[in-house]
Design a protein around this motif. Structure first.
Motif, short mmCIF file in Angstrom:
data_model
loop_
_atom_site.label_atom_id
_atom_site.label_comp_id
_atom_site.label_asym_id
_atom_site.label_seq_id
_atom_site.Cartn_x
_atom_site.Cartn_y
_atom_site.Cartn_z
N VAL A 133 0.87 -1.18 0.00
CA VAL A 133 0.00 0.00 0.00
C VAL A 133 0.91 1.23 0.00
O VAL A 133 1.90 1.27 0.73
CB VAL A 133 -0.92 0.00 1.24
CG1 VAL A 133 -1.72 1.30 1.31
CG2 VAL A 133 -1.86 -1.20 1.19
N PHE A 134 0.57 2.20 -0.84
CA PHE A 134 1.38 3.42 -0.93
C PHE A 134 0.70 4.54 -0.15
O PHE A 134 -0.49 4.80 -0.34
CB PHE A 134 1.54 3.86 -2.39
CG PHE A 134 2.08 2.78 -3.31
CD1 PHE A 134 2.93 1.80 -2.82
CD2 PHE A 134 1.72 2.74 -4.64
CE1 PHE A 134 3.43 0.80 -3.65
CE2 PHE A 134 2.21 1.74 -5.48
CZ PHE A 134 3.06 0.78 -4.98
N ASP A 135 1.46 5.22 0.70
CA ASP A 135 0.98 6.42 1.37
C ASP A 135 1.32 7.60 0.47
O ASP A 135 2.50 7.84 0.18
CB ASP A 135 1.66 6.61 2.73
CG ASP A 135 1.26 5.54 3.73
OD1 ASP A 135 0.37 4.73 3.43
OD2 ASP A 135 1.86 5.52 4.83
N LEU A 136 0.31 8.33 0.04
CA LEU A 136 0.51 9.50 -0.81
C LEU A 136 0.19 10.75 0.00
O LEU A 136 -0.72 10.73 0.84
CB LEU A 136 -0.42 9.43 -2.03
CG LEU A 136 -0.43 8.11 -2.81
CD1 LEU A 136 -1.35 8.22 -4.04
CD2 LEU A 136 0.97 7.69 -3.23
N GLY A 137 0.92 11.84 -0.26
CA GLY A 137 0.70 13.06 0.52
C GLY A 137 0.71 14.30 -0.33
O GLY A 137 1.40 14.38 -1.36
N SER A 138 -0.09 15.29 0.11
CA SER A 138 -0.14 16.59 -0.57
C SER A 138 -0.67 17.61 0.43
O SER A 138 -0.94 17.25 1.59
CB SER A 138 -1.09 16.53 -1.78
OG SER A 138 -2.42 16.40 -1.33
N VAL A 139 -0.87 18.85 0.00
CA VAL A 139 -1.46 19.85 0.90
C VAL A 139 -2.82 19.41 1.43
O VAL A 139 -3.28 19.87 2.46
CB VAL A 139 -1.63 21.24 0.21
CG1 VAL A 139 -0.33 21.99 0.16
CG2 VAL A 139 -2.25 21.09 -1.16
N ARG A 140 -3.48 18.51 0.73
CA ARG A 140 -4.82 18.04 1.13
C ARG A 140 -4.76 16.94 2.18
O ARG A 140 -5.79 16.46 2.63
CB ARG A 140 -5.60 17.56 -0.11
CG ARG A 140 -5.86 18.67 -1.12
CD ARG A 140 -6.44 18.16 -2.41
NE ARG A 140 -5.56 17.28 -3.15
CZ ARG A 140 -4.47 17.67 -3.83
NH1 ARG A 140 -4.14 18.96 -3.85
NH2 ARG A 140 -3.71 16.82 -4.47
N GLY A 141 -3.56 16.50 2.56
CA GLY A 141 -3.42 15.45 3.56
C GLY A 141 -2.89 14.17 2.94
O GLY A 141 -2.41 14.17 1.81
N ARG A 143 -3.37 10.00 1.85
CA ARG A 143 -4.30 8.94 1.49
C ARG A 143 -3.49 7.69 1.18
O ARG A 143 -2.28 7.76 0.97
CB ARG A 143 -5.22 9.34 0.34
CG ARG A 143 -4.52 9.62 -0.95
CD ARG A 143 -5.46 10.24 -1.98
NE ARG A 143 -4.74 10.47 -3.23
CZ ARG A 143 -4.98 9.84 -4.36
NH1 ARG A 143 -5.94 8.93 -4.43
NH2 ARG A 143 -4.29 10.09 -5.46
N HIS A 144 -4.19 6.57 1.13
CA HIS A 144 -3.50 5.28 1.03
C HIS A 144 -4.06 4.54 -0.17
O HIS A 144 -5.27 4.31 -0.25
CB HIS A 144 -3.71 4.49 2.33
CG HIS A 144 -3.49 5.34 3.53
ND1 HIS A 144 -2.24 5.74 3.93
CD2 HIS A 144 -4.36 5.94 4.38
CE1 HIS A 144 -2.35 6.54 4.97
NE2 HIS A 144 -3.63 6.68 5.26
N VAL A 145 -3.19 4.18 -1.10
CA VAL A 145 -3.63 3.54 -2.35
C VAL A 145 -2.93 2.19 -2.49
O VAL A 145 -1.69 2.13 -2.48
CB VAL A 145 -3.31 4.45 -3.57
CG1 VAL A 145 -3.68 3.77 -4.87
CG2 VAL A 145 -4.01 5.79 -3.44
N VAL A 165 4.62 10.33 -3.42
CA VAL A 165 4.67 9.03 -2.74
C VAL A 165 5.52 9.27 -1.49
O VAL A 165 6.65 9.74 -1.59
CB VAL A 165 5.33 7.95 -3.62
CG1 VAL A 165 5.37 6.61 -2.87
CG2 VAL A 165 4.61 7.81 -4.95
N LEU A 166 4.94 8.99 -0.32
CA LEU A 166 5.67 9.23 0.93
C LEU A 166 6.38 7.96 1.39
O LEU A 166 7.54 8.01 1.81
CB LEU A 166 4.71 9.68 2.03
CG LEU A 166 3.88 10.92 1.74
CD1 LEU A 166 2.95 11.21 2.92
CD2 LEU A 166 4.78 12.12 1.46
N ARG A 167 5.64 6.85 1.40
CA ARG A 167 6.21 5.59 1.90
C ARG A 167 5.41 4.42 1.35
O ARG A 167 4.31 4.60 0.81
CB ARG A 167 6.24 5.58 3.43
CG ARG A 167 4.93 5.72 4.10
CD ARG A 167 5.05 6.03 5.59
NE ARG A 167 5.19 7.46 5.84
CZ ARG A 167 4.16 8.31 5.89
NH1 ARG A 167 2.92 7.90 5.71
NH2 ARG A 167 4.36 9.60 6.09
N VAL A 168 5.98 3.24 1.52
CA VAL A 168 5.36 1.99 1.06
C VAL A 168 5.20 1.09 2.27
O VAL A 168 6.14 0.92 3.05
CB VAL A 168 6.24 1.30 0.00
CG1 VAL A 168 5.57 0.04 -0.54
CG2 VAL A 168 6.57 2.26 -1.13
#
Ligand SMILES: Cc1cc2nc3c(=O)[nH]c(=O)nc-3n(C[C@H](O)[C@H](O)[C@H](O)COP(=O)(O)OP(=O)(O)OC[C@H]3O[C@@H](n4cnc5c(N)ncnc54)[C@H](O)[C@@H]3O)c2cc1C
Length: 284
Positions: A133-141, A143-145, A165-168
């Protein structure tokens, strides 16, 4: 002479997110894909570049509860040297060892492989087979894909233009086995013709459950192979089942001809690689 796009080097995630706002701004990690694409010959150059290399928030390999977590900036050299990866996800260590040579392994990152979205990215079948699962990040917070939902088309991803992409994350599953195979022209410095990761859990002697087959270089995106998985799921792993799984895989793949290989070669080789993995695991 082409003008180089301006580069900013944020020191924290909030500054990185702010810097990514605006049209045609691209993040850069190790640069081993992006620098090659910056000549202007492969499409328009970015208007600006955000250098992620100084972001400690994107680094580190750790165990968090029942998960193995790898920061997006984790390099292949770090994966190869990590005792934690060797213990919990040796197939990823094997994949990392096949990528480029030492220079590329020192700079190239897991997050870059994911976001670059090449169908030939060598870690990507492992990520699919391991239910990453990839943790994605932006100004909106954040999410996990899941990896299965991330690559949406040829070189297309679920990432928004200003998202990182922040982390896996990998759930640690006891008893999970995984095998990795890469078929290329050479043993090193080679782009895959077929790359495969197969994961399973042995539920009873010789019976596989939770079968996952991740493949690269055989479609527009990295893919799973649900029909071959279904043949192996819950079946006793016999030579007949291996034959049927290999046939199912050859039937469900629709690779293309390109400069590296023909579609027919890819289909036959993928089936044989799967057959061999099952055969070796079965010990016959
Ligand atoms: C000589 C050579 C050999 C190679 N051999 C192989 C090989 O054998 N197997 C293989 O799979 N690849 C190979 N590659 C490709 C490349 O090294 C890998 O894909 C690598 O993982 C890219 O990581 P990077 O950090 O260098 O990405 P970068 O070049 O920095 O970035 C790649 C893309 O991802 C984006 N990006 C990077 N990090 C993030 C992030 N955290 N969030 C959002 N977007 C991000 C960038 O904007 C860019 O679009 C090779 C490249 C070269 C030049």
């Amino acid at each position: 002479m082409p003008v180089e796009p301006p580069v900013v080097s944020p020191r924290d995630l909030a500054s990185a997110y702010a810097a990514l706002a605006g049209d045609a701004i691209r993040p850069i990690a190790g640069g081993t894909d992006l620098m090659v694409a910056l000549t202007g010959e492969l499409g328009p150059e970015p208007a600006g570049i955000v250098d992620l290399w100084g972001l400690d928030a994107l680094r580190g390999i750790s165990i968090d509860g029942d998960e193995l977590v790898l920061g997006a900036l984790t390099t292949y050299t770090e994966i190869r040297r990590s005792a934690v990866c060797r213990e919990h996800l040796p197939a990823l260590v094997e994949a990392a060892a096949t990528i480029g040579a030492a220079q590329i392994q020192n700079r190239g990152t897991l997050g870059g492989n994911i976001a670059n979205a090449s169908p030939a990215g060598d870690t990507l079948p492992v990520l699919l087979a391991a239910d990453a699962v990839f943790d994605l990040g932006s100004v909106r917070g954040e999410r996990h894909v899941p990896a299965t939902d991330f690559w949406t088309g040829y070189r297309q991803t679920a990432l928004a233009p200003d998202e990182l992409v922040l982390r896996v994350r990998f759930q640690l599953r006891s008893g999970r086995e995984m095998r990795f195979r890469k078929v290329g022209t050479r043993r090193a410095q080679s782009i895959s013709k077929v790359v495969m990761a197969v994961a399973w859990r042995t539920a009873a002697p010789g019976v596989w459950r939770d079968v996952r087959i991740g493949l690269g270089s055989v479609a527009a995106t990295p893919i799973r192979a649900p029909r071959a998985e279904a043949v192996l799921e819950g079946s006793p792993v016999t030579p007949e089942v291996a034959d049927r799984a290999a046939e199912a895989l050859a039937e469900e793949l629709s690779p293309i001809d390109d400069v590296r290989s023909t579609a027919g070669y890819r289909r036959v080789v993928a089936a044989r690689v799967l057959h061999r993995i099952v055969r070796e695991a079965g010990g016959w």
